[in-house]
Scaffold this motif. Structure first.
Motif, PDB file in Angstrom:
ATOM      1  N   ARG A  18     -59.104 -57.145-125.238  1.00 31.00           N
ATOM      2  CA  ARG A  18     -58.017 -58.035-124.851  1.00 31.00           C
ATOM      3  C   ARG A  18     -58.225 -58.431-123.395  1.00 31.00           C
ATOM      4  O   ARG A  18     -58.724 -57.627-122.608  1.00 31.00           O
ATOM      5  N   GLY A  19     -57.878 -59.645-123.043  1.00 36.67           N
ATOM      6  CA  GLY A  19     -58.153 -60.107-121.691  1.00 36.67           C
ATOM      7  C   GLY A  19     -57.044 -60.955-121.116  1.00 36.67           C
ATOM      8  O   GLY A  19     -56.348 -61.682-121.838  1.00 36.67           O
ATOM      9  N   ILE A  20     -56.868 -60.851-119.795  1.00 30.85           N
ATOM     10  CA  ILE A  20     -55.874 -61.632-119.065  1.00 30.85           C
ATOM     11  C   ILE A  20     -56.587 -62.404-117.957  1.00 30.85           C
ATOM     12  O   ILE A  20     -57.388 -61.838-117.208  1.00 30.85           O
ATOM     13  N   VAL A  21     -56.270 -63.683-117.854  1.00 32.53           N
ATOM     14  CA  VAL A  21     -56.726 -64.528-116.759  1.00 32.53           C
ATOM     15  C   VAL A  21     -55.491 -65.050-116.033  1.00 32.53           C
ATOM     16  O   VAL A  21     -54.549 -65.515-116.673  1.00 32.53           O
ATOM     17  N   ILE A  22     -55.483 -64.973-114.705  1.00 33.03           N
ATOM     18  CA  ILE A  22     -54.408 -65.554-113.903  1.00 33.03           C
ATOM     19  C   ILE A  22     -55.032 -66.223-112.690  1.00 33.03           C
ATOM     20  O   ILE A  22     -55.952 -65.679-112.073  1.00 33.03           O
ATOM     21  N   GLY A  23     -54.512 -67.398-112.316  1.00 29.35           N
ATOM     22  CA  GLY A  23     -55.019 -68.084-111.143  1.00 29.35           C
ATOM     23  C   GLY A  23     -54.292 -69.386-110.906  1.00 29.35           C
ATOM     24  O   GLY A  23     -53.130 -69.552-111.290  1.00 29.35           O
ATOM     25  N   LYS A  24     -54.983 -70.326-110.266  1.00 32.54           N
ATOM     26  CA  LYS A  24     -54.385 -71.614-109.906  1.00 32.54           C
ATOM     27  C   LYS A  24     -55.329 -72.740-110.301  1.00 32.54           C
ATOM     28  O   LYS A  24     -56.561 -72.615-110.174  1.00 32.54           O
ATOM     29  N   SER A  25     -54.767 -73.843-110.751  1.00 34.15           N
ATOM     30  CA  SER A  25     -55.563 -74.985-111.177  1.00 34.15           C
ATOM     31  C   SER A  25     -56.311 -75.618-110.000  1.00 34.15           C
ATOM     32  O   SER A  25     -55.950 -75.432-108.829  1.00 34.15           O
ATOM     33  N   LYS A  26     -57.336 -76.381-110.315  1.00 30.71           N
ATOM     34  CA  LYS A  26     -58.184 -76.982-109.285  1.00 30.71           C
ATOM     35  C   LYS A  26     -57.403 -77.918-108.369  1.00 30.71           C
ATOM     36  O   LYS A  26     -57.684 -78.011-107.165  1.00 30.71           O
ATOM     37  N   ASP A  27     -56.402 -78.635-108.932  1.00 35.32           N
ATOM     38  CA  ASP A  27     -55.611 -79.563-108.118  1.00 35.32           C
ATOM     39  C   ASP A  27     -54.479 -78.875-107.364  1.00 35.32           C
ATOM     40  O   ASP A  27     -53.747 -79.508-106.605  1.00 35.32           O
ATOM     41  N   GLY A  28     -54.309 -77.571-107.569  1.00 37.69           N
ATOM     42  CA  GLY A  28     -53.296 -76.812-106.851  1.00 37.69           C
ATOM     43  C   GLY A  28     -51.881 -76.979-107.367  1.00 37.69           C
ATOM     44  O   GLY A  28     -50.948 -76.396-106.817  1.00 37.69           O
ATOM     45  N   LYS A  29     -51.710 -77.720-108.454  1.00 38.77           N
ATOM     46  CA  LYS A  29     -50.361 -78.002-108.961  1.00 38.77           C
ATOM     47  C   LYS A  29     -49.831 -76.931-109.913  1.00 38.77           C
ATOM     48  O   LYS A  29     -48.620 -76.800-110.080  1.00 38.77           O
ATOM     49  N   TYR A  30     -50.724 -76.166-110.520  1.00 38.03           N
ATOM     50  CA  TYR A  30     -50.305 -75.283-111.604  1.00 38.03           C
ATOM     51  C   TYR A  30     -50.724 -73.828-111.393  1.00 38.03           C
ATOM     52  O   TYR A  30     -51.841 -73.551-110.955  1.00 38.03           O
TER      53      TYR A  30
END
Length: 237
Positions: A18-30
């Motif tokens: 099982r895996g979790i990814v968390i971060g921010k979109s390239k445009d910084g909006k999401y």
């Protein structure tokens, strides 16, 4: 730390679990998150993700084949105000309930440890995303046995303030397939997040081992407004 390709990491591991990814979109909006599950047994593969409120829950695809719900039926994603909780087990509820009582993410997880599924002692991996007044930060946790010895629980928390555009962190339960399954090692992997929600969902799903993949959840949350979009992919339809 070099940014890794999430797809390459997944393609190079037949069983990350099982895996979790968390971060921010390239445009910084999401604010971006993804959660996937895999399975080797019929019981583990007999699952789908379904929406429940603002979160999701696992559910048996064929209830007649459900043999043991204890570690496979849970709510991986729940939303508590401006916080989104993502985990690989019923510790989602623990975090939700104790943070609702003003305890911290770490305090809530102090009441839990790795899963009781000897001989694997699967790590509990968890993440929390916090959006407030146009600002965004997140944290990730892993609770794991000490090199497979259940007498000791090792607890690690990684916090990321003001994450950079186009970057995320990826944590998963297993280093690869095996018997027993080897627990994840090290800190969450720095990965690129440079695509939109639909492309990210496709990239992850297509990169997971075809035989073992079960379900995928992806969510993009608008940092300024809190509005979100969700994608769910289930192998069982």
């Amino acid at each position: 730390m070099n940014r890794l390709s999430l797809e390459a990491e997944l393609k190079g591991n037949t069983y990350p679990g099982r895996g979790i990814v968390i971060g921010k979109s390239k445009d910084g909006k999401y604010a971006v998150t993804a959660y996937f599950i895999m399975g080797r047994s019929e019981n583990s593969r007999n699952r789908i993700f379904v929406e429940e409120g603002e979160g999701i829950r696992t559910q048996a695809f064929d209830p007649s084949k459900l043999s043991d719900p204890s570690l496979i039926i849970y709510a991986p994603v729940r939303v508590l105000g401006n916080k989104t909780i993502v985990t690989n087990g019923d510790q989602t509820d623990t975090i939700y309930e104790l943070m609702d009582q003003q305890q911290t993410f770490e305090q809530a997880l102090r009441t839990r440890k790795f899963e009781p599924d000897a001989p694997n002692y699967t790590p509990r991996i968890s993440g929390i995303m916090h959006l407030e007044n146009g600002e965004y930060n997140y944290a990730m946790s892993i609770l794991k046995s000490s090199n497979g010895d259940p007498k000791s629980c090792n607890r690690y928390t990684f916090a990321y303030e003001n994450p950079l555009n186009g970057e995320g962190h990826f944590i998963h339960t297993y280093m690869g397939d095996g018997n027993p399954l080897p627990s994840f090692e090290g800190e969450p992997k720095l990965v690129e997040l440079d695509v939109d929600i639909d492309q990210l969902a496709r990239n992850i799903w297509d990169s997971l081992n075809e035989e073992n993949k079960v379900s995928l959840f992806v969510r993009y949350i608008e940092i300024e407004t809190g509005k979100y979009e969700t994608r769910i992919v289930n192998k069982n339809q």
